[in-house]
Design a protein around this motif. Structure first.
Motif, PDB file in Angstrom:
ATOM      1  N   GLY A 108       0.802  -1.223   0.000  1.00 29.05           N
ATOM      2  CA  GLY A 108       0.000   0.000   0.000  1.00 29.05           C
ATOM      3  C   GLY A 108       0.833   1.270   0.000  1.00 29.05           C
ATOM      4  N   HIS A 109       0.422   2.218   0.840  1.00 30.35           N
ATOM      5  CA  HIS A 109       1.107   3.499   0.925  1.00 30.35           C
ATOM      6  C   HIS A 109       2.034   3.560   2.146  1.00 30.35           C
ATOM      7  N   ARG A 252       4.425   1.832  -9.227  1.00 26.88           N
ATOM      8  CA  ARG A 252       3.405   0.802  -9.024  1.00 26.88           C
ATOM      9  C   ARG A 252       3.844  -0.502  -9.680  1.00 26.88           C
ATOM     10  N   ASP A 272      -3.422  -0.981  -3.355  1.00 26.92           N
ATOM     11  CA  ASP A 272      -3.050   0.293  -3.958  1.00 26.92           C
ATOM     12  C   ASP A 272      -1.747   0.253  -4.742  1.00 26.92           C
ATOM     13  N   LYS A 280      -8.423   3.843  -5.969  1.00 26.74           N
ATOM     14  CA  LYS A 280      -7.731   3.070  -4.933  1.00 26.74           C
ATOM     15  C   LYS A 280      -8.535   3.167  -3.642  1.00 26.74           C
ATOM     16  N   GLN A 281      -9.326   2.138  -3.374  1.00 29.77           N
ATOM     17  CA  GLN A 281     -10.193   2.140  -2.213  1.00 29.77           C
ATOM     18  C   GLN A 281     -10.142   0.799  -1.500  1.00 29.77           C
ATOM     19  N   ALA A 285      -9.416  -3.149  -2.734  1.00 27.37           N
ATOM     20  CA  ALA A 285      -8.266  -3.920  -2.246  1.00 27.37           C
ATOM     21  C   ALA A 285      -8.717  -5.287  -1.744  1.00 27.37           C
TER      22      ALA A 285
END
Length: 366
Positions: A108-109, A252, A272, A280-281, A285
Motif C-alpha cells: 500500500g502506501h 506501481r 493500492d 484506490k479504495q 483492495a
C-alpha cells in the motif's frame, strides 16, 4: 542473516508482505491452505477508513485496531519491514530470511505508524485531547481524509472553528464535480471555512504564534493543525530487489489480469500498489485479495493455469462520510448526499463488516 523454514513446505509456503486491508484478508484466507508468513512493520491491522472517527472518539479504535494474531491463528506474524526480495526469499530488517513458493505484495502506501496496538490507541487519545483543548483547528488537504476529518470535528465539536485549506481547484478531486460540490456545500452548512487553490506554510507560525500564512496571502489562526495529504506508495524499497523492472514510472507494480506481477508465475500484487487504472479504495483492495488468494489456491493444488480467475475493474463507487449521519455517495449513474447514503457508511464506517470478513465478532473489542 537467519533463515526461517516452515516445518513442511510442500510447495505451499506463502509470504504476504503488508498487513493492511488487502494483506490481512489474503493472509486470513490462505492460513488453512498453506504455510503463511505475514510480514508487517506493526503488530496490528487497522481499518483505515475508520481512523478519522477514532480521532474524535478514541474508544472507537478499540474495534478498528486488530492484532494480526487475532485473525491469523494458523500463520506466522513477523513484525519487521521487508527490505529485500530475491527469486525465492524475502529478507526483513531484522535479518530474518523466509523462503516462499508464492509471494503476495500488499504494501500500500508509506506511513509512519506506531509498532504496537497500544501505542496507536494512545496516539488517538492524544489527538482527541488536542482537538478537545483547541478553539480553532486547521486541516491541510481537501482529499477524502481532510474532508472526513473536518466533518467529524464539525459534528462532534460544533463550537470549534475549523478551517480547511486545499491546494487545488475543488475538494475530493478523485471523484466527480457533483460529489465534490455536495461535500463543499455540506461543510459550509457546518460553518467549516474552506480555502481552495492555496498552500499553507506550516513553518510561518513562530513559537507561541498561532497564525499560519497561505500562498494567497491569507492568515489562518489555529491552535493546532492536522496534515491530511496523500502519502507515497510503499514501493521505493522494491527498486533494490528482483522486482525493480516490474515497477512502472509511478512506482506501481505492473500486474496481469490474474493479479500476478507481469512476467512472474508466483508473485502477486494486490491493493493500492498495483498499476490497475481504478480508484484506490479499501473495498477494491479486498476484491484483489479474494481473487489473488483464489488463484494461489488453484496453483497450489496443481490446477490448470487456464482456470485462473481474471480481475475486471468495476464501476467507480465512492462514499465520503460526513460526520455520524450524513455522507456523499457517487454511483455510476447518480450522486446523492445526506442521511440516506449516510446509512450505508457513516454510523459504523463498515467496521462490523470488515471485522466479520476476517472471522471476528463485529462488535467485541479486542
Amino acid at each position: 542473516m537467519e533463515r526461517t523454514e516452515p516445518e513442511s513446505g510442500n510447495g505451499r509456503r506463502v509470504v504476504v508482505i503488508g498487513g493492511g486491508i488487502a494483506g490481512s484478508l489474503a493472509s486470513k484466507s490462505l492460513q488453512f491452505d498453506s504455510d503463511v508468513t505475514l510480514i508487517d512493520p506493526k503488530e496490528y491491522f487497522e481499518i483505515t477508513w475508520a481512523s478519522l472517527r477514532s480521532m474524535v472518539e478514541p474508544s472507537f479504535a478499540e474495534r478498528t485496531l486488530i492484532n494480526h494474531k487475532k485473525y491469523l491463528q494458523n500463520g506466522r506474524v513477523v513484525t519487521s519491514p521487508a527490505v529485500n526480495i530475491t527469486n525465492s526469499e524475502v529478507v526483513t530488517a531484522d535479518g530474518l530470511v523466509f523462503g516462499y513458493d508464492y509471494l503476495v505484495i500488499a504494501t500500500g502506501h508509506n506511513d509512519v505508524l506506531p509498532k504496537t496496538r497500544q501505542e496507536k490507541l494512545s496516539q488517538y487519545q492524544s489527538e482527541y485531547e488536542k482537538i478537545k483543548s483547541s478553539e480553532s483547528i486547521l486541516i491541510v488537504g481537501g482529499g477524502p481524509s481532510g474532508v472526513e476529518l473536518a466533518a467529524e470535528i464539525a459534528v462532534d465539536f460544533p463550537e470549534k472553528k475549523v478551517t480547511l485549506v486545499h491546494n487545488g481547484p475543488r475538494l475530493l478531486e478523485f471523484v466527480g464535480q457533483k460529489a465534490a460540490d455536495k461535500a463543499f456545500d455540506w461543510l459550509k452548512t457546518k460553518k467549516v471555512e474552506v480555502i481552495l487553490n492555496q498552500r499553507v506554510d506550516l513553518s510561518s507560525a513562530s513559537d507561541g504564534d498561532k497564525n499560519y500564512r497561505t500562498s494567497g496571502g491569507e492568515t489562518v489562526h489555529a491552535d493546532c493543525y492536522f496534515l491530511c495529504i496523500g502519502k507515497p506508495l510503499s514501493s521505493e524499497w522494491l527498486k533494490g530487489t528482483v522486482l525493480n523492472d516490474n515497477l512502472d514510472g509511478k512506482g506501481r507494480l505492473m500486474v496481469d489480469e490474474y493479479l500476478r506481477v507481469k512476467g512472474r508465475k508466483n508473485v502477486f500484487a494486490i491493493g493500492d500498489i498495483t498499476d490497475i487504472p481504478e480508484m484506490k479504495q479499501g473495498y477494491i483492495a479486498e476484491k484483489h485479495a479474494s481473487l489473488a488468494t483464489k488463484n494461489i489456491k488453484l496453483l497450489m493444488s496443481g490446477g490448470n493455469e487456464k482456470k485462473l480467475s481474471s480481475y475486471k475493474p468495476g464501476s467507480d463507487i465512492a462514499i465520503i462520510s460526513l460526520g455520524r449521519k450524513d455522507s456523499v455517495a457517487q454511483f455510476p449513474f447518480m450522486t446523492v448526499s445526506g442521511c440516506v447514503p449516510g446509512l450505508l457508511k457513516s454510523k459504523d464506517l463498515f467496521v462490523g463488516k470488515t471485522r466479520k470478513a476476517r472471522g471476528l465478532d463485529p462488535n467485541i473489542v479486542d
